[in-house]
Write a protein that holds these residues in place. Structure first.
Motif, PDB file in Angstrom:
ATOM      1  N   ASP A 279      43.995  57.215  38.570  1.00 43.53           N
ATOM      2  CA  ASP A 279      43.893  56.466  39.814  1.00 43.53           C
ATOM      3  C   ASP A 279      42.453  56.231  40.246  1.00 43.53           C
ATOM      4  O   ASP A 279      42.118  55.166  40.752  1.00 43.53           O
ATOM      5  N   GLU A 280      41.599  57.238  40.080  1.00 43.01           N
ATOM      6  CA  GLU A 280      40.226  57.148  40.554  1.00 43.01           C
ATOM      7  C   GLU A 280      39.281  57.802  39.557  1.00 43.01           C
ATOM      8  O   GLU A 280      39.662  58.716  38.834  1.00 43.01           O
TER       9      GLU A 280
ATOM     10  N   SER B  97      36.325  48.783  39.889  1.00 39.76           N
ATOM     11  CA  SER B  97      36.645  48.076  38.652  1.00 39.76           C
ATOM     12  C   SER B  97      35.942  46.729  38.513  1.00 39.76           C
ATOM     13  O   SER B  97      36.177  46.024  37.552  1.00 39.76           O
TER      14      SER B  97
ATOM     15  N   LEU C  50      41.006  50.346  37.141  1.00 37.27           N
ATOM     16  CA  LEU C  50      41.879  51.365  37.718  1.00 37.27           C
ATOM     17  C   LEU C  50      42.860  50.757  38.699  1.00 37.27           C
ATOM     18  O   LEU C  50      42.516  49.803  39.387  1.00 37.27           O
ATOM     19  N   PRO C  51      44.068  51.272  38.801  1.00 39.86           N
ATOM     20  CA  PRO C  51      44.636  52.378  38.048  1.00 39.86           C
ATOM     21  C   PRO C  51      44.899  51.987  36.596  1.00 39.86           C
ATOM     22  O   PRO C  51      45.231  50.851  36.298  1.00 39.86           O
ATOM     23  N   TYR C  52      44.743  52.970  35.718  1.00 42.92           N
ATOM     24  CA  TYR C  52      44.904  52.752  34.284  1.00 42.92           C
ATOM     25  C   TYR C  52      45.966  53.706  33.759  1.00 42.92           C
ATOM     26  O   TYR C  52      45.875  54.911  33.957  1.00 42.92           O
TER      27      TYR C  52
END
Length: 171
Positions: free
Chosen positions: A73-74, A88, A115-117
């Motif tokens: 998320d971060e 991003s 992100l999120p990835y």
């Protein structure tokens, strides 16, 4: 006698079920393995729309070693009290070393992280994180932090200047 056999069978199957549940629990725990790719990680000058002169490129190999997919998320970097969050947004940085007017080397980075990835179970991905890099981070070990919904992962890295990477190797 029959009740004793039923009781022993019930105890054995109960213990086996508990062991199987524990194994499933261990498999479902989030396990993230992160390795820094030193040949693609450096700091260099970059985008002039930022107040800082340098940008740090952290190129990493991330492996999800668990049976469940994982979402990052971060991401952020931290040194002393300075904390920088990763955004991003595409950033342009100098990744070219010029030897003379006719020859140069350019580093090819991994995909810039957005992100999120999400990383599937037992999968590996290669990402590059580009951060605005302030003077506090130069020549210091800093913390690289990845946050998932379940856990926070912290790693210590130190980046070299782009030009230094080529001085040691020569041509």
């Amino acid at each position: 006698m029959i009740t004793l056999i039923i009781a022993i069978t019930g105890a054995i199957t109960g213990v086996l079920a508990l062991i199987l549940q524990y194994i499933e629990y261990k498999k479902s725990k989030v396990k993230l393995k992160v390795n820094l790719d030193e040949k693609k990680s450096f700091y260099s000058t970059g985008d002039t729309s930022y107040k800082c002169k340098y940008f740090g490129v952290i190129s990493i190999k991330i492996s999800n070693c668990s049976a469940l997919p994982l979402t990052i998320d971060e991401a952020e970097i931290k040194y002393n009290d300075v904390l920088l969050h990763y955004f991003s947004k595409e950033k342009h940085i100098n990744k070219k070393h010029v030897y003379d007017k006719q020859s140069y080397t350019e580093i090819v980075l991994f995909e810039q992280a957005k992100l999120p990835y999400r990383i599937n179970c037992y999968d590996t991905t290669f990402l590059s994180f580009i951060f605005p890099f302030f003077d506090e981070f130069i020549n210091n070990k800093f913390e690289f932090i990845l946050r998932t919904p379940r856990k926070e992962y912290k790693y210590k890295f130190k980046l070299n200047e782009l030009e230094e990477m080529f001085k040691n190797n020569g041509r």
